[in-house]
Scaffold this motif. Structure first.
Motif, mmCIF file in Angstrom:
data_model
loop_
_atom_site.group_PDB
_atom_site.id
_atom_site.type_symbol
_atom_site.label_atom_id
_atom_site.label_comp_id
_atom_site.label_asym_id
_atom_site.label_seq_id
_atom_site.Cartn_x
_atom_site.Cartn_y
_atom_site.Cartn_z
ATOM 1 N N PHE A 180 14.971 -4.103 -34.473
ATOM 2 C CA PHE A 180 16.246 -3.408 -34.373
ATOM 3 C C PHE A 180 17.445 -4.365 -34.370
ATOM 4 O O PHE A 180 18.584 -3.912 -34.412
ATOM 5 N N ARG A 181 17.136 -5.664 -34.288
ATOM 6 C CA ARG A 181 18.205 -6.664 -34.208
ATOM 7 C C ARG A 181 19.156 -6.327 -33.068
ATOM 8 O O ARG A 181 20.373 -6.521 -33.165
ATOM 9 N N SER A 182 18.570 -5.816 -32.000
ATOM 10 C CA SER A 182 19.346 -5.408 -30.835
ATOM 11 C C SER A 182 18.440 -5.416 -29.626
ATOM 12 O O SER A 182 17.406 -4.735 -29.608
ATOM 13 N N PHE A 183 18.827 -6.172 -28.599
ATOM 14 C CA PHE A 183 18.033 -6.224 -27.375
ATOM 15 C C PHE A 183 18.046 -4.861 -26.677
ATOM 16 O O PHE A 183 17.040 -4.430 -26.115
ATOM 17 N N ALA A 184 19.172 -4.161 -26.726
ATOM 18 C CA ALA A 184 19.280 -2.857 -26.075
ATOM 19 C C ALA A 184 18.303 -1.865 -26.685
ATOM 20 O O ALA A 184 17.593 -1.142 -25.968
ATOM 21 N N TRP A 185 18.248 -1.811 -28.023
ATOM 22 C CA TRP A 185 17.307 -0.906 -28.675
ATOM 23 C C TRP A 185 15.864 -1.359 -28.418
ATOM 24 O O TRP A 185 14.955 -0.532 -28.296
ATOM 25 N N GLY A 186 15.641 -2.668 -28.337
ATOM 26 C CA GLY A 186 14.301 -3.165 -28.049
ATOM 27 C C GLY A 186 13.824 -2.713 -26.691
ATOM 28 O O GLY A 186 12.692 -2.221 -26.542
ATOM 29 N N VAL A 187 14.684 -2.861 -25.672
ATOM 30 C CA VAL A 187 14.322 -2.432 -24.315
ATOM 31 C C VAL A 187 14.137 -0.926 -24.270
ATOM 32 O O VAL A 187 13.198 -0.406 -23.643
ATOM 33 N N LEU A 188 15.052 -0.197 -24.927
ATOM 34 C CA LEU A 188 14.958 1.262 -24.950
ATOM 35 C C LEU A 188 13.610 1.726 -25.495
ATOM 36 O O LEU A 188 12.959 2.614 -24.924
ATOM 37 N N SER A 189 13.175 1.114 -26.575
ATOM 38 C CA SER A 189 11.927 1.532 -27.204
ATOM 39 C C SER A 189 10.698 1.130 -26.398
ATOM 40 O O SER A 189 9.594 1.644 -26.648
ATOM 41 N N MET A 190 10.865 0.210 -25.444
ATOM 42 C CA MET A 190 9.739 -0.178 -24.587
ATOM 43 C C MET A 190 9.521 0.797 -23.429
ATOM 44 O O MET A 190 8.468 0.791 -22.791
ATOM 45 N N ILE A 191 10.514 1.647 -23.167
ATOM 46 C CA ILE A 191 10.408 2.540 -22.014
ATOM 47 C C ILE A 191 9.266 3.539 -22.166
ATOM 48 O O ILE A 191 8.474 3.732 -21.217
ATOM 49 N N PRO A 192 9.105 4.222 -23.315
ATOM 50 C CA PRO A 192 7.942 5.120 -23.430
ATOM 51 C C PRO A 192 6.610 4.393 -23.238
ATOM 52 O O PRO A 192 5.681 4.928 -22.637
ATOM 53 N N LEU A 193 6.534 3.173 -23.768
ATOM 54 C CA LEU A 193 5.314 2.365 -23.599
ATOM 55 C C LEU A 193 5.059 2.101 -22.123
ATOM 56 O O LEU A 193 3.938 2.263 -21.634
ATOM 57 N N THR A 194 6.110 1.697 -21.408
ATOM 58 C CA THR A 194 5.973 1.373 -19.985
ATOM 59 C C THR A 194 5.551 2.594 -19.182
ATOM 60 O O THR A 194 4.644 2.525 -18.338
ATOM 61 N N VAL A 195 6.209 3.718 -19.457
ATOM 62 C CA VAL A 195 5.867 4.951 -18.726
ATOM 63 C C VAL A 195 4.439 5.382 -19.036
ATOM 64 O O VAL A 195 3.694 5.782 -18.137
ATOM 65 N N THR A 196 4.053 5.267 -20.305
ATOM 66 C CA THR A 196 2.695 5.692 -20.697
ATOM 67 C C THR A 196 1.640 4.877 -19.978
ATOM 68 O O THR A 196 0.706 5.423 -19.378
ATOM 69 N N LEU A 249 -1.022 -0.158 -25.302
ATOM 70 C CA LEU A 249 0.108 -0.961 -25.757
ATOM 71 C C LEU A 249 0.428 -0.672 -27.215
ATOM 72 O O LEU A 249 1.593 -0.489 -27.595
ATOM 73 N N GLY A 250 -0.615 -0.605 -28.052
ATOM 74 C CA GLY A 250 -0.397 -0.398 -29.477
ATOM 75 C C GLY A 250 0.023 1.017 -29.813
ATOM 76 O O GLY A 250 0.962 1.228 -30.596
ATOM 77 N N LEU A 251 -0.655 2.033 -29.224
ATOM 78 C CA LEU A 251 -0.374 3.413 -29.588
ATOM 79 C C LEU A 251 0.929 3.914 -28.983
ATOM 80 O O LEU A 251 1.660 4.674 -29.616
ATOM 81 N N ALA A 252 1.218 3.519 -27.749
ATOM 82 C CA ALA A 252 2.419 4.028 -27.090
ATOM 83 C C ALA A 252 3.685 3.576 -27.801
ATOM 84 O O ALA A 252 4.666 4.317 -27.884
ATOM 85 N N VAL A 253 3.702 2.368 -28.319
ATOM 86 C CA VAL A 253 4.902 1.868 -28.976
ATOM 87 C C VAL A 253 5.018 2.405 -30.394
ATOM 88 O O VAL A 253 6.102 2.418 -30.980
ATOM 89 N N ASP A 254 3.917 2.883 -30.967
ATOM 90 C CA ASP A 254 3.923 3.384 -32.343
ATOM 91 C C ASP A 254 4.938 4.509 -32.510
ATOM 92 O O ASP A 254 5.789 4.497 -33.403
ATOM 93 N N TYR A 255 4.850 5.510 -31.623
ATOM 94 C CA TYR A 255 5.727 6.667 -31.754
ATOM 95 C C TYR A 255 7.175 6.312 -31.450
ATOM 96 O O TYR A 255 8.102 6.855 -32.068
ATOM 97 N N ALA A 256 7.371 5.409 -30.497
ATOM 98 C CA ALA A 256 8.738 5.000 -30.161
ATOM 99 C C ALA A 256 9.402 4.340 -31.369
ATOM 100 O O ALA A 256 10.581 4.596 -31.667
ATOM 101 N N ILE A 257 8.650 3.484 -32.050
ATOM 102 C CA ILE A 257 9.208 2.804 -33.226
ATOM 103 C C ILE A 257 9.564 3.825 -34.306
ATOM 104 O O ILE A 257 10.666 3.797 -34.882
ATOM 105 N N HIS A 258 8.632 4.734 -34.605
ATOM 106 C CA HIS A 258 8.894 5.722 -35.656
ATOM 107 C C HIS A 258 10.095 6.589 -35.304
ATOM 108 O O HIS A 258 10.972 6.820 -36.149
ATOM 109 N N PHE A 259 10.148 7.060 -34.068
ATOM 110 C CA PHE A 259 11.256 7.944 -33.704
ATOM 111 C C PHE A 259 12.581 7.188 -33.711
ATOM 112 O O PHE A 259 13.594 7.700 -34.214
ATOM 113 N N ALA A 260 12.593 5.976 -33.161
ATOM 114 C CA ALA A 260 13.848 5.220 -33.092
ATOM 115 C C ALA A 260 14.333 4.819 -34.477
ATOM 116 O O ALA A 260 15.537 4.958 -34.800
#
Length: 881
Positions: A730-746, A773-784
């Protein structure tokens, strides 16, 4: 990256042929290794031994192997015989006759050449015809006889066998149950990998038995080896069943059987490639690597479902396969590439664990994931281009189109998702609070997680091995062996021998003792070892005694002094040390986890009792070292004198306590370890000793601890790698952290639930963190990524959210349903690790999908001013925000 897809679209038949040839090549590497004159191209090798979860040079493993050789111990299969119908249990003539036949048959189970036979070690079998009973033969004498050399002629003789066995502590609760109604045979095997073949032959013989008794076969080696056999059956049954269900679910979504076969082809080629390379490079198929197909398949299908979902929504409006694929791949190549990289990072992080099979598992799953991506972006477009145009006549979701990038729908999924999208945007604070509460619940659950594993529990509750385990451990001292060794904390030296001799000489009268003490040689110059120095003194005393006019009585006393000093090296012939061992045994047997112990005091006390004509008062450790030595010398006249040195080394400087546990759970073994530590700390032995453990039950504890620690490091390392990749995407730390939240919660929620429901944290659960780790971030990346692309077109987040809950959200939901439900057939497997994988793949998919569809839009709504501060200049790149 789209150039790869473009090439596949232009030359689809070439891509299909290439994929087919690669698959054949991998199969050939596995099936016909002899064709290739390369040492690393080995045939299939299977290893289910948890001992190999540790590196070969691991100190604990090296010590285990050293002690097994030192004490002449072997791994064994336990055959239990239980008779519930007869009033005397197994101790009737008919049943004991069958037991004796089984024992004699077991002695014949061998294969291989004569110089190095495999199978059963006949001379070491513990069976009624192979163990001694000791009986008094007059005051000061004992005799040894086989417990049951021949089958009893009647029930009275059978009961006599029982009574004789129960009078011997090393047989009671080990060979014969404490209630005197069941019997167990301990059948040692040369290699743990022989256990399944040995057990199979035993079962064939048992089927012909005439007795109504129940015969149970269990033990860690058979559990491990049988798991290896059955896991291949499950690879051949459960995995294809899962793929068939996935195929059916995809057909229900896309209504084109020919098209939905494409993801199946991708999954198959990816699995064949990963497993083919694993075997061809000489890697052993271990418990972990057997599950590679189960992990690769859902990941291989994920991206394919995204492509088919987007293609399904767009084709009716574009009406051209090539153009549709170009549009679809221009949108999806970036999220697919980064989901692949993040998933690979998750599994490659397993290299941080100190468990070699886990490292291999992570490496080859990552390779399989890469293959899945490569074949998805090439094989799927090529496959679609090779299908006839008429196959798409009534294909697709023909909902209204707003522009080339965003497609609406009036489907059931759209009617469900659009209200959900509106709710999430309008009630974003409520969603954020729900997420915070979920994290709170997860933290409570995480604090309750208990680390535990037991190879026997890898089988379903009604499996023969689990049934046998319960039946035998309820009646006997325990089928799980652990060994506790004790040895002096410091080695005896020549200097210590010299000081001891000088002290003893000073107590002797006469000039000879004083003269000999004055002429005592230097310990440093004459000998470097305790016994070597004493040998030098004995030779010197013999020469002096042989001189003319020597007082032989005085020199005899000096020789006795040297012998007394020598005897101090026999640590475990000392009465005080055997009494201490006896107390330690009593402490162990008081523990709930321990059913029985066997150690040197049991032999000494039994022989001492029989030397005094079976007097119960004589069942004790003798008061003198000389008396102890006499009992040990008597025992060496038995049929099995080697059994003495299963409990003590020939120099009597290291003792071995056999500890029988009624459970193989790590928690139970750990409780015993702590209890022994506390006992030794609170009750110091007469002579300072070091204690160490070995045995399969103990090794399971060690590798499980290393697994947990290693997985924690791997998860943290993978988490950091994924964050870096997301930030780069995302070339953005904010978007990177945001997309890690679903992974963390999962991940937190999944493992929190494990703690709350009381599920043990075992090997499959530990490794599933990488899949999370792999599956939880998959959907976050696609949606973001898709949301950012849409925002670049419409410039408004509310409208973006409405459109994002169209095709992107539908693809995510389809994935959740297809993969989540598709792996439920694994629940039908008799192997618990496969059941766990089935449940948790579904749970991970559902949790990750919900976390992405609820959490991401809610957080974007709350922080949209920061996140969309600068819009991207190129929507196809997902460029800087």
């Amino acid at each position: 990256m789209t150039a790869i897809t473009d090439a596949a679209i232009r030359r689809p038949r070439f891509v299909l042929w290439l994929a087919g040839l690669l698959s054949v090549f991998w199969i050939v590497l596995v099936a016909v290794p002899s064709v290739f004159d390369v040492p690393t191209l080995n045939g299939l090798r299977i290893d289910t031994d948890p001992e190999n979860m540790l590196a070969e040079d691991e100190p604990v493993r090296a010590f285990h192997n050293e002690m097994m050789a030192e004490f002449g111990l072997y791994d064994f299969i336990v055959v239990g015989v239980v008779e519930e119908t007869h009033p005397n249990g197994v101790f009737n003539a008919q049943t004991l006759g069958d037991v004796l036949e089984l024992a004699r048959f077991a002695e014949t189970i061998r294969w291989g050449n004569e110089s190095a036979p495999e199978g059963v070690i006949a001379s070491e079998i513990l069976a009624p015809n192979r163990v001694d009973v000791v009986e008094q033969a007059g005051l000061g004498a004992v005799r040894f006889d086989w417990l049951m050399a021949e089958a009893p002629a009647n029930d009275a003789e059978a009961i006599a066998v029982r009574d004789r066995a129960l009078s011997i502590p090393t047989l009671s609760d080990t060979l014969v149950s404490g209630d005197g109604r069941a019997m167990a045979l301990y059948i040692p095997i040369r290699e743990k990998n022989d256990s399944y073949r040995v057990a199979s032959r035993l079962r064939e013989h048992i089927e012909a038995a005439s007795s109504p008794a129940e015969f149970h076969i269990t033990g860690l080696p058979i559990a491990q080896d049988q798991f290896g056999v059955e896991m291949f059956k499950q690879m051949a049954i459960s995995a294809p069943a899962a793929m068939v269900l996935i195929l059916v679910l995809m057909w229900l979504f896309f209504r084109n059987l020919s098209l939905v076969l494409a993801p199946m082809v991708v999954a198959m080629v990816s699995v064949v490639g990963a497993m083919g390379l694993l075997i061809a490079t000489g890697q052993t198929v271990h418990i972990m690597s057997s599950m590679i197909p189960i992990f690769v398949m859902p990941i291989a299908v994920l991206d394919a479902v995204h492509i088919l979902s987007d293609f399904y929504d767009r084709y009716p409006h574009i009406k051209n396969r090539r153009k549709t694929l170009n549009v679809v791949m221009s949108e999806l190549w970036r999220p697919m590439l980064f989901t692949t990289l993040t998933t690979c990072a998750g599994f490659l992080s397993l290299a941080l664990t100190p468990i070699p099979p886990v490292q291999v598992f992570g490496l080859f799953v990552a390779f399989g994931v890469f293959l899945a991506w490569l074949f998805t972006v090439t094989l799927i477009p090529a496959y679609i281009m090779c299908m006839p145009e008429r196959a798409f006549a009534k294909f697709g979701n023909a909902g209204p189109q707003t522009n080339e990038k965003t497609v609406g729908s009036t489907s059931f999924l759209d009617r469900m998702l659009q209200p959900l999208g509106r709710f999430v945007v309008r009630r974003s604070w409520r969603v954020a609070v729900i997420f915070i509460l979920a994290i709170g619940v997860a933290i409570v659950g995480l604090s309750r997680i208990e680390i535990n594993d037991n190879p026997v529990k890898w089988f379903a509750e009604d499996h023969d091995i689990r049934v046998a385990d319960r039946a035998l451990n309820a009646r006997f001292g325990g089928t799980y062996m652990a060994y506790l060794t004790l040895a002096p904390s410091s080695e005896l030296t020549a200097a210590a021998a010299r000081e001891d001799v000088l002290e003893r000489l000073a107590a002797l009268p006469g000039p000879e003792a004083a003269a000999f003490a004055a002429q005592l040689p230097s310990a440093r110059s004459e000998a470097s070892s305790f016994t070597g120095f004493l040998d030098t003194l004995a030779a010197l005393a013999d020469r002096r005694a042989a001189e003319p006019g020597a007082n032989w009585l005085a020199w005899d006393d000096i020789a006795l002094v040297i012998a007394q000093t020598r005897s101090t090296a026999d640590v475990f012939k000392r009465p005080e040390m055997l009494t201490y061992l006896e107390g330690l045994q009593a402490h162990l047997t008081d523990l709930d986890q321990v059913g029985n112990t066997i150690a040197l005091p049991d032999i000494v006390k039994t022989i001492h009792r029989e030397l005094f004509e079976s007097d119960p008062q004589a069942y004790r450790v003798p008061d003198t070292q000389r008396a102890i030595a006499q009992t040990l010398l008597s025992f060496q006249n038995s049929h099995r004198p080697q059994d003495l040195f299963r409990l003590v080394t020939p120099d009597y400087r290291r003792a071995n306590v056999w500890v029988q546990l009624t459970s193989g759970d790590n928690q139970d073994m750990t409780a015993v370890l702590r209890a022994v530590d506390h006992y030794l700390e609170d009750n110091p032995p007469p002579l300072a000793v070091d204690h160490e453990w070995f045995g399969l039950t103990y090794i399971n504890v060690i590798w499980q601890e290393k697994m947990v620690t290693g997985m924690a490091y791997a998860l943290l390392g993978g988490f950091a790698a994924v964050l870096i990749l997301m930030t780069a995407l995302f070339r953005s730390f904010a978007w990177g952290v945001l997309s890690m939240i679903p992974l963390t919660v999962t991940i937190a929620l999944i493992y929190g639930v494990i703690g709350l429901v009381g599920k043990d944290y075992d090997m499959p659960i530990a490794v599933l963190s990488s899949l999370s780790l792999g599956l939880a971030v998959d959907y976050a990346i696609h949606f973001a990524v898709r949301s950012r692309q849409i925002y670049d077109d419409v410039g408004d987040w509310t409208e973006t959210a409405r459109l994002a809950f169209g095709e992107p959200a539908r693809a995510i939901v389809r994935n959740v349903i297809v993969i989540g439900a598709g792996f439920l057939p694994l629940l039908l497997s008799p192997l618990v690790p496969y059941q766990i994988v089935g449940v948790f793949i579904s749970a991970i998919l559902v949790s990750a999908g919900l976390a992405s569809l609820l959490g991401l839009p809610a957080l974007i709504t709350l922080f949209q001013a920061r996140l969309f501060k600068h819009t991207a200049s190129n929507p196809d790149t997902g460029g800087p925000a």
